[in-house]
Write a protein that holds these residues in place. Structure first.
Motif, PDB file in Angstrom:
ATOM      1  N   HIS A 281       0.836  -1.201   0.000  1.00 19.52           N
ATOM      2  CA  HIS A 281       0.000   0.000   0.000  1.00 19.52           C
ATOM      3  C   HIS A 281       0.871   1.250   0.000  1.00 19.52           C
ATOM      4  O   HIS A 281       0.608   2.224  -0.713  1.00 19.52           O
ATOM      5  N   SER A 282       1.930   1.232   0.805  1.00 17.18           N
ATOM      6  CA  SER A 282       2.830   2.373   0.873  1.00 17.18           C
ATOM      7  C   SER A 282       3.539   2.594  -0.459  1.00 17.18           C
ATOM      8  O   SER A 282       3.759   3.739  -0.870  1.00 17.18           O
ATOM      9  N   LEU A 283       3.906   1.515  -1.127  1.00 13.30           N
ATOM     10  CA  LEU A 283       4.555   1.639  -2.429  1.00 13.30           C
ATOM     11  C   LEU A 283       3.649   2.350  -3.428  1.00 13.30           C
ATOM     12  O   LEU A 283       4.087   3.257  -4.142  1.00 13.30           O
ATOM     13  N   ARG A 284       2.404   1.942  -3.479  1.00 19.92           N
ATOM     14  CA  ARG A 284       1.468   2.592  -4.421  1.00 19.92           C
ATOM     15  C   ARG A 284       1.326   4.073  -4.100  1.00 19.92           C
ATOM     16  O   ARG A 284       1.351   4.928  -5.010  1.00 19.92           O
ATOM     17  N   HIS A 285       1.216   4.386  -2.820  1.00 19.64           N
ATOM     18  CA  HIS A 285       1.073   5.782  -2.407  1.00 19.64           C
ATOM     19  C   HIS A 285       2.315   6.589  -2.765  1.00 19.64           C
ATOM     20  O   HIS A 285       2.237   7.699  -3.319  1.00 19.64           O
ATOM     21  N   ALA A 286       3.494   6.042  -2.462  1.00 19.20           N
ATOM     22  CA  ALA A 286       4.741   6.755  -2.718  1.00 19.20           C
ATOM     23  C   ALA A 286       4.980   6.932  -4.212  1.00 19.20           C
ATOM     24  O   ALA A 286       5.429   8.001  -4.659  1.00 19.20           O
ATOM     25  N   ALA A 287       4.709   5.898  -4.999  1.00 20.25           N
ATOM     26  CA  ALA A 287       4.940   5.975  -6.439  1.00 20.25           C
ATOM     27  C   ALA A 287       4.047   7.028  -7.081  1.00 20.25           C
ATOM     28  O   ALA A 287       4.489   7.808  -7.936  1.00 20.25           O
ATOM     29  N   ARG A 288       2.791   7.070  -6.666  1.00 22.95           N
ATOM     30  CA  ARG A 288       1.884   8.058  -7.255  1.00 22.95           C
ATOM     31  C   ARG A 288       2.266   9.473  -6.843  1.00 22.95           C
ATOM     32  O   ARG A 288       2.136  10.409  -7.644  1.00 22.95           O
ATOM     33  N   GLU A 289       2.740   9.633  -5.632  1.00 21.35           N
ATOM     34  CA  GLU A 289       3.179  10.963  -5.200  1.00 21.35           C
ATOM     35  C   GLU A 289       4.412  11.411  -5.975  1.00 21.35           C
ATOM     36  O   GLU A 289       4.491  12.568  -6.433  1.00 21.35           O
ATOM     37  N   ALA A 290       5.388  10.514  -6.122  1.00 21.96           N
ATOM     38  CA  ALA A 290       6.669  10.900  -6.724  1.00 21.96           C
ATOM     39  C   ALA A 290       6.638  10.933  -8.247  1.00 21.96           C
ATOM     40  O   ALA A 290       7.384  11.704  -8.864  1.00 21.96           O
ATOM     41  N   LEU A 291       5.787  10.104  -8.852  1.00 18.94           N
ATOM     42  CA  LEU A 291       5.856   9.903 -10.303  1.00 18.94           C
ATOM     43  C   LEU A 291       4.603  10.320 -11.056  1.00 18.94           C
ATOM     44  O   LEU A 291       4.628  10.381 -12.281  1.00 18.94           O
ATOM     45  N   GLY A 292       3.527  10.588 -10.337  1.00 16.90           N
ATOM     46  CA  GLY A 292       2.257  10.849 -11.001  1.00 16.90           C
ATOM     47  C   GLY A 292       1.492   9.559 -11.201  1.00 16.90           C
ATOM     48  O   GLY A 292       2.065   8.471 -11.263  1.00 16.90           O
ATOM     49  N   LEU A 293       0.189   9.675 -11.307  1.00 12.84           N
ATOM     50  CA  LEU A 293      -0.688   8.506 -11.322  1.00 12.84           C
ATOM     51  C   LEU A 293      -0.389   7.551 -12.472  1.00 12.84           C
ATOM     52  O   LEU A 293      -0.209   6.345 -12.273  1.00 12.84           O
ATOM     53  N   ASP A 294      -0.309   8.058 -13.694  1.00 15.28           N
ATOM     54  CA  ASP A 294      -0.185   7.181 -14.859  1.00 15.28           C
ATOM     55  C   ASP A 294       1.150   6.445 -14.884  1.00 15.28           C
ATOM     56  O   ASP A 294       1.200   5.229 -15.114  1.00 15.28           O
ATOM     57  N   LEU A 295       2.249   7.174 -14.667  1.00 15.57           N
ATOM     58  CA  LEU A 295       3.567   6.533 -14.694  1.00 15.57           C
ATOM     59  C   LEU A 295       3.701   5.554 -13.531  1.00 15.57           C
ATOM     60  O   LEU A 295       4.238   4.452 -13.698  1.00 15.57           O
TER      61      LEU A 295
END
Length: 355
Positions: A281-295
């Motif tokens: 769950h944390s990975l999904r949250h961190a990735a969307r914050e740092a990279l944007g939703l689509d990427l």
């Protein structure tokens, strides 16, 4: 219980640009990262050619980065690896070291780390000699904080195979003879530890007579084997209970600076959430914050290929498809994936042996 988090830029392989460092610093400062140690193995003026001064442009860039750290409320440090100086700490070595310390003082280095990692010893009383060097350094540097990376910075027997068998009671002797305010780095039971437990850290602290600073070799991916993989997943095997047994937790980032921010954010969350932490769950949250939703969602879709399979198991058709997919994104993280797919982050055994 909270713990001070930081970045230890201590990997082998291609250097980051100063723009990449600045962006990573600003991103992680927002998540509570409180120190940055500049110590890339590929900077020859901190390691193999440490006796030589940095070129003027690089020295100025280092000073500018120190100012940025101060502006962001992050303690700036440099990791100096005076290569195998413990084998001959004579007057000539002292003279060269004094000149280097004066140069680092001009930058405004707040933390000075002397790194004895990945060097072969010819000195019988290795721990005592290294403690002597640290005392000398403290007397000749204006830094406010001092750290050391031991030659044997893990229980991992690979260090004995590569750099010679460690002296008996090496860690205990080092801890007893170092000044008590000197911080000591430790990577865990392995050089790249799968898990780091409170019990292990307490045991190491008892041997050192102080809490170690965790030098966490994740998400670093240097070396011939690891550079074939992107390390993107959230942190696991580092329970928040470790905070009671360490003086700090520094991560050695991956070769890809933008992608490194994703797992780095999850580590901050793991300490903040404690037993409620969920790495996926944390990975999904961190990735969307740092990279944007689509990427972020695209990377999560390709996670098994990027992190687990690696370059060696990606066929030409799949590689071409991935290049098309990530070439459609205008983002530094996508550019890092493209560079990785094209072999731009490959670290060879020769690079590790000569940096």
């Amino acid at each position: 219980m909270t713990v001070e988090l930081g970045v230890i830029e201590g990997f082998y392989g291609p250097m980051w640009s100063w723009a990449e460092r600045r962006k990573l610093l600003k991103t992680l400062a927002k998540h509570g990262y409180g120190f940055y140690l500049y110590a890339p193995k590929a900077d020859p003026y901190l390691r193999r050619r440490w006796q030589e001064p940095h070129p003027a442009a690089e020295f100025a860039a280092l000073a500018d980065f120190a100012e940025l750290c101060e502006h962001e409320g992050v303690r700036f440090g440099v990791g100096l690896s005076p290569f195998e100086i413990f084998n001959r700490f004579d007057e000539s070595a002292r003279h060269a070291l004094a000149a280097k310390l004066k140069a680092l003082d001009r930058i405004g280095v707040q933390e000075l780390a002397i790194l004895f990692d990945d060097m072969r010893s010819e000195t019988p009383s290795l721990a005592s000699t290294q403690a002597e060097i640290m005392r000398w350094v403290k007397a000749h540097s204006a830094a406010a904080m001092f750290s050391i990376c031991p030659t044997y910075y893990s229980d991992d027997p690979v260090l004995d195979r590569v750099f010679g068998e460690r002296p008996s009671d090496y860690l205990e002797t080092l801890g007893a003879e170092l000044d008590k305010d000197v911080r000591v780095f430790w990577t865990g039971e392995e050089v790249c530890s799968r898990e780091i437990s409170p019990g292990h850290l307490k045991h190491v602290g008892d041997r050192l007579g102080r809490k170690p600073v965790l030098w966490d070799n994740y998400p670093v991916n240097d070396g011939d084997r690891m550079s074939q993989h992107l390390h993107l997943r959230g942190f696991t095997g580092r329970p928040a209970a470790n905070a009671a047994h360490i003086a700090g937790h520094g991560i050695n980032p991956a070769l890809q600076p933008t992608l490194s921010t994703v797992p780095a954010i999850t580590l901050a969350e793991s300490y903040r959430l404690g037993p409620d932490y969920q790495y996926g769950h944390s990975l999904r949250h961190a990735a969307r914050e740092a990279l944007g939703l689509d990427l972020a969602d695209q990377i999560l879709t390709d996670l098994l290929v990027l992190q687990d399979a690696g370059l060696g198991r990606i066929g030409e058709e799949k590689r071409a498809n991935l290049e098309n997919v990530y070439g459609a994104f205008s983002h530094p993280a996508a550019e890092e994936i493209l560079r990785w797919l094209r072999g731009g982050y490959q670290v060879t055994d020769e690079m590790v042996a000569t940096q």
